[in-house]
Design a protein around this motif. Structure first.
Motif, PDB file in Angstrom:
ATOM      1  N   HIS A 149      -3.023  -7.639  -8.507  1.00 33.66           N
ATOM      2  CA  HIS A 149      -2.880  -5.935  -9.283  1.00 33.66           C
ATOM      3  C   HIS A 149      -2.085  -4.832  -8.181  1.00 33.66           C
ATOM      4  CE1 HIS A 149      -4.571  -7.952 -12.833  1.00 33.66           C
ATOM      5  NE2 HIS A 149      -5.585  -8.644 -11.970  1.00 33.66           N
ATOM      6  N   LYS A 150      -3.380  -4.880  -6.991  1.00 30.95           N
ATOM      7  CA  LYS A 150      -1.984  -3.802  -6.351  1.00 30.95           C
ATOM      8  C   LYS A 150      -0.910  -3.794  -6.395  1.00 30.95           C
ATOM      9  CE  LYS A 150      -3.985  -2.000  -2.664  1.00 30.95           C
ATOM     10  NZ  LYS A 150      -4.528  -2.295  -0.865  1.00 30.95           N
TER      11      LYS A 150
ATOM     12  N   ARG B  48       0.931  -2.330  -9.394  1.00 33.69           N
ATOM     13  CA  ARG B  48       0.906  -1.082  -8.962  1.00 33.69           C
ATOM     14  C   ARG B  48       1.730  -0.666  -8.273  1.00 33.69           C
ATOM     15  NH1 ARG B  48      -5.123  -2.081  -9.259  1.00 33.69           N
ATOM     16  NH2 ARG B  48      -4.861  -1.499  -6.794  1.00 33.69           N
TER      17      ARG B  48
ATOM     18  N   GLU C  22       2.985   1.898  -3.043  1.00 32.72           N
ATOM     19  CA  GLU C  22       2.259   2.493  -4.528  1.00 32.72           C
ATOM     20  C   GLU C  22       1.385   3.315  -3.950  1.00 32.72           C
ATOM     21  OE1 GLU C  22      -2.618   1.219  -4.121  1.00 32.72           O
ATOM     22  OE2 GLU C  22      -2.490   0.966  -6.190  1.00 32.72           O
TER      23      GLU C  22
ATOM     24  N   ARG D 211     -12.485  -7.940  -7.753  1.00 32.89           N
ATOM     25  CA  ARG D 211     -10.885  -7.902  -7.707  1.00 32.89           C
ATOM     26  C   ARG D 211      -9.781  -7.537  -9.312  1.00 32.89           C
ATOM     27  NH1 ARG D 211     -12.435  -7.546  -2.940  1.00 32.89           N
ATOM     28  NH2 ARG D 211     -12.478 -10.104  -3.289  1.00 32.89           N
TER      29      ARG D 211
ATOM     30  N   ASP E  13       0.964  -1.244  -0.281  1.00 32.89           N
ATOM     31  CA  ASP E  13      -0.102   0.411   0.186  1.00 32.89           C
ATOM     32  C   ASP E  13       0.902   0.883   0.160  1.00 32.89           C
ATOM     33  OD1 ASP E  13      -2.709  -1.010  -0.215  1.00 32.89           O
ATOM     34  OD2 ASP E  13      -2.344  -0.996   2.373  1.00 32.89           O
TER      35      ASP E  13
ATOM     36  N   ASN F 157      -5.301 -10.088  -3.516  1.00 32.56           N
ATOM     37  CA  ASN F 157      -5.150  -8.514  -4.417  1.00 32.56           C
ATOM     38  C   ASN F 157      -4.259  -7.660  -5.331  1.00 32.56           C
ATOM     39  OD1 ASN F 157      -6.825  -6.489  -5.668  1.00 32.56           O
ATOM     40  ND2 ASN F 157      -6.406  -5.293  -4.017  1.00 32.56           N
TER      41      ASN F 157
ATOM     42  N   ASP G 260      -6.988  -8.104   0.446  1.00 36.22           N
ATOM     43  CA  ASP G 260      -6.106  -7.845   0.901  1.00 36.22           C
ATOM     44  C   ASP G 260      -6.563  -7.015   2.188  1.00 36.22           C
ATOM     45  OD1 ASP G 260      -7.052  -5.063  -0.019  1.00 36.22           O
ATOM     46  OD2 ASP G 260      -5.307  -4.178  -0.891  1.00 36.22           O
TER      47      ASP G 260
END
Ligand code: SF4
Length: 701
Positions: free
Chosen positions: A415-416, A419, A393, A639, A390, A413, A680
């Motif tokens: 894809h996070k 990113r 990101e 998601r 987090d 999750n 997540d």
């Protein structure tokens, strides 16, 4: 007697920690077999362990030299180790100077050896000055860690594998040891074969291979474990099948647990769990009548937004029945990784401190700060695994150093996570294999030595510490992870990292445990090589280790009592099912693959069992969606999506589907990567993610 070219080591996969004999012939070929003298496996190995020689000898996927790029628009290019260390140190110094120490972090692995874990923890907390060091063990065992601390005072597995043969009742919850801890399960099966009266209760929404040995399978609805364990507690209390003497003398908080257990009638609990009242009573009766009762669990309990509640409600059953501190009895969390325990012992997580000391305790922090002689250790926990991604990101964290783990497949999750790594200013990936999907995100890629190519120690699920020798040279310019870490620390200008070998690192770690409950000052690499493995604590040089804790009923809490804990939550409400997402997805392992397949994926023999990802689905749910066995389906969550073949049966509950967690992106699309879908959200205390409870819909592709 050990042969000249034979070496004793430990399997590099699961936390069972089987002993392996490695032999190298005159041509350099390696063979492996189970070590008949090792107390854990007594010569047995599962399919993964038996094929480790292929993994060790196939270097076709290995990262052979450091690679670096100056910007994301450029490809990685080979550089020298000197250049790699110079760049890493320059970038870390510059980011720390500009944005502070909390703008960097390390994300490591339960596969790291204890010495590596110790070094990265010392480097991060003691010298860089941030607690941003977390590990993939956060995704695996952190709910159990919190559970043990709450109940027993410290993160302490009380029993040993040798207790298996002394027990007459097993409750296996949220685990499939027949596939995921096979040698441990063989011991349970053998014990039952010889003693048919031994009872095995399995709690799982799926009918797995483990159920083949079960006397009773409670096929509960996902997320209802706490209600089930509370209902068993209620029955035990009502039927006076509890150990009043133990409760009175050695526990506190009984009334809180009683109140929690009596919130629901057995009828209501059975209804919510989706099982019968009779089966709950039968399970509780098996436990209540047992002379020696063991509970075992893994991710089905830990990986949940109510992971801590699930852990404490299960452990309450051991305290209610006084089944701890005696032969064949106690709660027994099974670790999924070979050294998840070693990492916990050195305090290699954002919320822990060395040797089970508390980050929030100023005296403990001072002890460790003084011992290391670096910066004052901060009191606030660092970013945990999901928080770290987090922070990357959002830009709060700028640089991350990833060691021996593949978050681009394993994070929830995911894809996070992609990113986050794209957004990071600087990503270092230290790994053995180009097969790790996370290497594609590296600005600096460092080649690490693998199993048999470096030495150090590991601790298995039963607190057993073993030494793993270096047997073969690493390919190319790969270096042991410990050496990479101490050389980087030296380049950063930090003192106290001038080690000559891992034995010196281990001695330092042992010294830091002195006087704690996990005191291992009686150990050294030399002693482990000479005398074999030991279970901690081992507080002096002639101490023979401690197979069982709490035999004197003196627990590690301040008042020396074990603490009943009323679960904070009764059931998982993290993701509500809706007509759009009516099914609950459960993820997990298959027998012959391990983690993200960087190793098992290259062994042909292991691909014969289950070669491809699949979705397990109940026949009724499949029929309603016009799906047949073998059809390709699209699974969709809030998601992301995944495409896989469906496997249709009646072994899984209606409205529940199962997807293995091992596969990454295949053919560069979303084929098979389970964590495209997962949530997540985390347990508020353990910060362990909710991998086992995600609302999805499935349709024909
Ligand atoms: Fe390795 Fe675990 Fe299999 Fe033992 S049970 S051989 S430790 S994977």
């Amino acid at each position: 007697m050990q042969k000249k070219n034979e070496h004793k080591t430990i399997c590099s996969y699961c936390g069972v920690g089987c002993g392996i004999l490695v032999e190298q012939d005159s041509k350099g070929n390696i063979s492996v077999e189970g070590d008949p003298d090792y107390p854990v496996n007594k010569g047995m190995l599962c399919s993964k362990g038996k094929n480790l020689n292929y993994v060790a000898q196939d270097t076709s996927d290995r990262i052979l030299y450091p690679e670096m790029r100056w910007s994301r628009n450029h490809p990685l290019q080979r550089v020298s180790w000197d250049t790699a260390f110079d760049r890493a140190a320059a970038v870390f110094k510059s980011i720390i100077e500009k944005h502070g120490p909390d703008s960097v972090g390390f994300y490591v692995s339960g596969q790291c050896l204890t010495e590596e874990y110790y070094l990265v923890n010392k480097l991060t907390k003691g010298f860089i000055g941030t607690n941003n060091i977390d590990t993939n063990s956060r995704l695996c065992m952190s709910s159990a860690v919190v559970g043990y601390k709450k109940m027993l005072g410290e993160d302490s597995v009380p029993i040993s594998y040798e207790d298996i043969e002394l027990s007459d009742c097993f409750l296996i919850a949220g685990a499939n040891p027949a596939w995921c801890h096979p040698i441990l399960f063989r011991r349970i099966e053998n014990h039952k074969e010889k003693n048919p009266d031994v009872k095995i209760i399995v709690v799982d929404p799926r009918k797995t291979q483990t159920c083949a040995a079960a006397d009773l399978h409670l096929q509960i609805l996902p997320g209802t474990d706490v209600i089930l364990f509370n209902a068993m507690a209620r029955w035990l209390i009502e039927k006076k099948k509890i150990d009043r003497n133990f409760i009175k003398k050695h526990t506190v908080n009984f009334d809180a647990v009683k109140e929690s257990a009596f919130q629901l009638s057995l009828k209501k609990a059975a209804e919510l769990c989706g099982v019968s009242v009779e089966d709950i009573k039968k399970a509780a009766m098996y436990i209540g009548n047992a002379k020696a009762f063991i509970s075992m669990w893994t991710m089905g309990l830990n990986q949940s937004v109510i992971g801590v509640s699930k852990n404490v409600s299960l452990m309450n059953l051991s305290l209610l029945t006084g089944q701890i501190g005696k032969p064949g009895a106690g709660p027994f969390s099974l670790t999924g990784q070979p050294n998840a325990m070693g990492g916990r012992e050195v305090g290699g997580m954002a919320s822990l401190l060395a040797a089970h000391r508390e980050l929030g305790n100023p005296k403990h922090r001072k002890e460790v700060t003084d011992f290391w002689g670096g910066k004052e250790i901060k009191s606030e926990p660092g970013y945990t695994a999901t928080e770290m991604f987090d922070a990357l990101e959002s830009g709060k964290m700028k640089a991350v150093w990833i060691i021996c783990t593949n978050p681009i497949v394993s994070m929830p999750n995911v894809h996070k996570a992609e990113r986050a790594l794209k957004n990071a200013s600087f990503v270092v990936v230290q790994d053995i294999s180009h097969n790790s999907e996370s290497t594609k995100f590296a600005d600096l890629l460092l080649p690490a030595a693998g199993w048999l190519e470096k030495d150090g120690t590991m601790t298995n699920s039963e607190r057993r510490i073993s030494y793993l020798p270096k047997v073969i040279g690493a390919p190319g310019e790969a270096l042991p992870d410990a050496e990479i870490l101490w050389k980087f620390a030296q380049k950063m200008g930090y003192h106290g990292f001038d080690y000559k070998n891992t034995s010196e690192v281990y001695d330092e770690h042992c010294l830091l445990t002195k006087g704690t409950e996990i005191d291992i000052t009686g150990l050294s690499h030399e002693r482990l090589k000479r005398e074999g493995s030991f279970q901690w604590p081992v507080p002096h040089a002639t101490h023979m280790g401690t197979p069982r804790l709490f035999t004197d009923y003196q627990f590690f809490t301040n008042d020396k009592k074990s603490h009943f804990n009323a679960p904070a939550s009764l059931y998982n409400k993290s993701e509500i099912t809706t007509p759009e997402y009516p099914l609950i997805l459960n993820t997990g392992r298959v027998r012959d693959q391990w983690h993200t397949r960087t190793k098992t994926g290259k062994v042909k023999r292991l691909l014969t069992h289950i070669p491809d990802p699949y979705l397990e689905m109940n026949k009724v749910d499949a029929y309603l969606r016009k799906l047949k066995d073998g059809d390709i389906a699209v699974i969709k969550s809030r998601r992301g999506t995944v495409r896989v073949k469906v496997k249709v049966n009646f072994d899984i509950r209606e409205k529940v589907v199962f997807l293995p967690m091992h596969w990454g992106k295949v053919l560069n699309n979303d084929f098979g990567r389970a964590n495209n879908l997962t949530n997540d959200l985390v347990d508020p205390v353990s910060k362990e993610p909710d991998f086992k409870y995600c609302a999805v819909e499935v349709a024909k592709y």
